[in-house]
Scaffold this motif. Structure first.
Motif, short mmCIF file in Angstrom:
data_model
loop_
_atom_site.label_atom_id
_atom_site.label_comp_id
_atom_site.label_asym_id
_atom_site.label_seq_id
_atom_site.Cartn_x
_atom_site.Cartn_y
_atom_site.Cartn_z
N ARG A 27 -8.60 -5.05 -2.23
CA ARG A 27 -8.30 -3.81 -3.00
C ARG A 27 -7.05 -4.21 -4.03
N ASP A 28 -7.22 -3.38 -5.18
CA ASP A 28 -6.49 -3.07 -5.79
C ASP A 28 -5.60 -1.71 -5.73
N GLY A 29 -4.44 -1.50 -5.82
CA GLY A 29 -3.86 -0.27 -5.72
C GLY A 29 -2.42 -0.40 -5.16
N SER A 30 -1.95 0.91 -4.54
CA SER A 30 -0.79 0.68 -3.94
C SER A 30 -0.70 1.65 -2.60
N TYR A 31 0.43 1.24 -1.71
CA TYR A 31 0.63 1.90 -0.46
C TYR A 31 1.97 2.53 -0.27
N VAL A 32 2.18 3.29 0.49
CA VAL A 32 3.30 4.12 0.53
C VAL A 32 3.96 3.73 2.23
N ASN A 33 4.99 3.02 2.46
CA ASN A 33 5.12 2.68 3.72
C ASN A 33 5.96 3.72 4.56
N HIS A 34 6.51 3.48 5.54
CA HIS A 34 7.14 4.53 6.46
C HIS A 34 8.32 5.21 5.94
N ALA A 35 9.10 4.29 5.06
CA ALA A 35 10.33 4.48 4.36
C ALA A 35 9.95 5.22 2.90
N GLU A 36 8.62 5.36 2.52
CA GLU A 36 8.35 6.21 1.33
C GLU A 36 8.54 5.47 0.18
N ARG A 37 8.46 4.18 0.30
CA ARG A 37 8.35 3.21 -0.77
C ARG A 37 7.04 2.72 -1.33
N LEU A 38 6.84 3.13 -2.45
CA LEU A 38 5.39 2.80 -2.85
C LEU A 38 5.33 1.24 -3.40
N GLN A 39 4.45 0.75 -2.92
CA GLN A 39 4.23 -0.88 -3.22
C GLN A 39 2.87 -1.18 -3.76
#
Length: 528
Positions: free
Chosen positions: A459-471
C-alpha cells in the motif's frame, strides 16, 4: 545557549540539552565510530572506539587547552567551551589499535556471516584499522547457541559491547541476558532457565554492531546487498512503529525498527517484526470472482468496474464497511465511491481486533491491544461523512432499519477469524454483497463479488495511530499477480485519470475534512 567546538566547527548546544561528544560531533556532520554507545541505552564506555582529544576554550582569551590523554566521547559531556578533536593522528592511532585488538580473536568468517555488508567491524576496519594484519590468522571455532526462539548467539563474533544486556535490563526490564566469566573469557549468555523470550527480543539483533546475534527468522535467507529498503509503518497494532521493510524481487525478508522519538523510539515488538509472513502466504486470494447462487465464476479486472457499478446502482440503498486496515486515502476513496452511487449510503467501521490489554515496558514503549493501524483515521472520516459511527456489530440491525440492499465490505485482515458463518448469515438477504479481503472467510465465500485485496506492504498512503499521529507509508512489494490493492481499485472505480496517487488523495481529503487540515499544511510527520 552554549558553543562546542568539534574539529574547528562551532556547534550550538541549548542550555537544557545534555549531549556527549558523539552527539555533538554528529550535529557538526562528523561521525565518531562507536560500538557500545547507543542513544537509547546507558553509557558504559567499554569499547573505547570513540576515543577523541578533548579540551576547553577560555571564553575571555579564546585560548584552547587540551588534555594530554584521549577520552571516550560517549562519556564526555559537550558543554559550553568544550573542544573536541576527532581527526588527529593520536585519535587515528587509538582507533586502529582498538580495531586491531578486536580482530585478533575475531573469526574472519564474513562470507558466511549474516551481518556481512552492514557490520560495523567490517566498516571500521577499512575506515580506521591498521594498514595490514600484524597477527597470524588462526583457526577459529564458530561456537553458537540459541538464546531463545528468535535469536542465535555466535559466541566468537561478540565484541562485548553489552548493548544486548543493557537492553534487556533497561528497556524490557526482563534481564534475561548477562555477562559470564571474566577478562578475555567473557561471554554473553542467558540466566539458567530464563531464555531470551521477552516480546521485544528481536531488537537485540538490531543493536548488535557485529554478527554475534543472529535473527533465526532471517538467518541465511538473504544477503543484505541484494535487498532494497523501504520506509513504512508497522500495522501490527495502533502504536504505528516506524519500520524499514527489506525486500528482494518483491519478497519481504525482514522488518526492522526505524527511529522515531515520538512513536517507537528505536524499537519494535516481535509481534510486528515477525508478523509479515502472511504477505506471501500460498492461500492469498488472487483474481476477482462473481457468485450466482452456488456457481462461482472468474472475472477479468477490466470488466469489474462496470459490473460493480451496474449491480450496486440497481440495488439502490447501499452500505460500506470501512476496514481499520485501509489507509486514510483508501478509506476516503471508498466512501466517495459508495456515496457517488447512493448519497445517503450507510457508513460503518469494520471490526477492530483487540487482544488482551496494552502492555507497557519500563522505557515507555507500549504494545497496544488494538491490533490494527488506522482505527482512529477511519473514525475521523466516518464522523465527518456519516456523523454517528456505526460499528460492525451494529450494522446488521441498521441494514434492516434503513432498508439497505447492497453492501461493500473491506477486509485486509491477516487472520481469517474476523468473521464466521453467523456473521455471514446476517448479510444473506442483500441483493449485492461485495467483499474485498486477503484470505477466504465465510463472509467472503457468501459475497456476490469476491475481490482480492492488498497487504500492508503493498500500500501507499497514511495511517493515524492511537495518538492521532498521521504517518505515511510507501509500497515495499507489488501484490501477487491477480490481486489489486484497494486504493488502485477505488481510483479506477471513481474513473480518475492516470495511476492511483495517494499524495493527491491526501491533499484532497485534507481540504475537505477539517480533522485532516494540518496534513495540508505539512504536518503529517508530527501528527494531526
Amino acid at each position: 545557549m552554549g558553543t562546542v567546538l568539534v574539529d574547528g566547527i562551532e556547534v550550538q548546544v541549548a542550555d537544557h540539552e545534555r549531549l556527549n561528544g558523539i552527539q555533538a560531533a554528529e550535529r557538526a556532520g562528523i561521525e565518531v565510530p562507536h560500538y557500545c554507545w547507543h542513544p537509547g541505552l546507558s553509557v558504559v564506555a567499554s569499547c573505547r572506539m570513540c576515543l577523541v582529544e578533548q579540551g576547553t576554550k577560555d571564553p575571555a582569551t579564546g585560548k584552547i587547552t587540551m588534555l594530554p590523554k584521549v577520552v571516550p566521547a560517549c562519556q564526555t559531556p559537550a558543554k559550553d567551551g568544550t573542544v573536541f578533536v576527532t581527526n588527529s593522528a593520536k585519535v587515528a592511532q587509538c582507533r586502529a589499535q582498538v580495531e586491531e585488538a578486536l580482530l585478533i580473536d575475531h573469526p574472519i568468517d564474513c562470507p558466511i556471516c549474516d551481518k556481512a555488508g552492514e557490520c560495523r567491524l567490517q566498516d571500521y576496519h577499512f575506515e580506521h584499522g591498521q594498514a595490514e594484519r600484524r597477527a597470524d590468522i588462526r583457526p577459529f571455532h564458530s561456537a553458537k547457541r540459541d538464546m531463545g526462539d528468535t535469536v542465535t548467539l555466535f559466541v566468537d563474533r561478540c565484541v562485548m559491547c553489552t548493548r544486548c544486556v543493557r537492553f534487556t535490563r533497561e528497556i524490557t526490564g526482563t534481564s534475561e541476558l548477562m555477562v559470564i566469566h571474566r577478562g578475555s573469557h567473557e561471554e554473553i549468555d542467558v540466566f539458567p532457565g530464563y531464555p531470551l523470550a521477552n516480546k521485544m527480543s528481536g531488537n537485540v539483533v538490531d543493536l548488535c554492531p557485529v554478527g554475534a546475534l543472529g535473527d533465526r527468522d532471517f538467518l541465511y535467507d538473504q544477503r543484505v546487498w541484494f535487498m532494497k529498503s523501504h520506509d513504512g509503518v508497522c500495522t501490527g497494532c495502533s502504536t504505528g512503529c516506524n519500520i524499514t521493510a527489506d525486500e528482494n524481487q518483491d519478497r519481504l525478508y525482514r522488518l526492522r525498527p526505524r527511529e522515531n522519538p515520538h512513536v517507537n523510539q528505536w524499537w519494535m515488538c516481535d509481534e510486528g517484526r515477525y508478523g509479515f509472513h502472511h504477505v506471501h502466504a500460498p492461500d492469498r486470494l488472487v483474481g476477482p470472482r462473481r457468485r450466482d447462487g452456488s456457481k462461482v465464476s472468474n472475472l477479468e479486472w477490466s470488466a469489474v468496474p462496470a459490473e460493480l457499478k451496474s449491480r450496486l446502482q440497481a440495488a439502490g440503498r447501499l452500505a460500506a464497511v470501512v476496514s481499520p486496515h485501509l489507509t486514510v486515502e483508501e478509506a476516503y476513496l471508498l466512501v466517495k465511491y459508495v456515496r457517488s452511487l447512493d448519497p445517503q449510503a450507510l457508513l460503518a467501521l469494520g471490526p477492530v481486533p483487540v487482544v488482551g490489554e496494552d502492555e507497557r515496558f519500563p522505557n515507555g514503549f507500549t504494545i497496544r491491544a488494538e491490533k490494527c493501524p488506522n482505527r482512529r483515521g477511519v473514525e475521523l472520516l466516518l464522523a465527518h461523512f456519516g456523523g454517528k459511527i456505526v460499528t460492525f456489530d451494529e450494522l446488521p440491525e441498521a441494514l434492516g432499519a434503513q432498508r439497505i440492499r447492497g453492501a461493500w465490505i473491506s477486509g485486509g485482515y491477516k487472520k481469517t477469524d474476523w468473521n464466521d458463518a453467523a456473521a455471514a448469515a446476517k448479510f444473506a438477504g442483500l441483493d449485492v454483497l461485495v467483499v474485498q479481503d486477503l484470505f477466504a472467510t465465510p463472509l467472503f465465500d457468501a459475497a456476490t463479488f469476491q475481490l482480492p485485496g492488498g497487504s500492508f506492504a503493498e500500500r501507499d498512503g497514511s495511517y493515524v495511530n492511537h495518538a492521532e499521529r498521521l504517518q505515511a507509508v510507501r509500497i515495499a512489494v507489488r501484490p501477487p499477480v491477480g490481486a489489486w490493492v484497494e486504493g488502485a481499485l477505488y481510483w479506477r472505480l471513481l474513473e480518475r485519470p492516470g495511476l492511483y496517487a495517494s499524495a493527491k488523495v491526501l491533499a484532497e481529503l485534507a481540504a475537505e475534512v477539517p480533522a485532516f487540515r494540518p496534513a495540508r499544511d505539512g504536518v503529517p510527520a508530527t501528527g494531526l
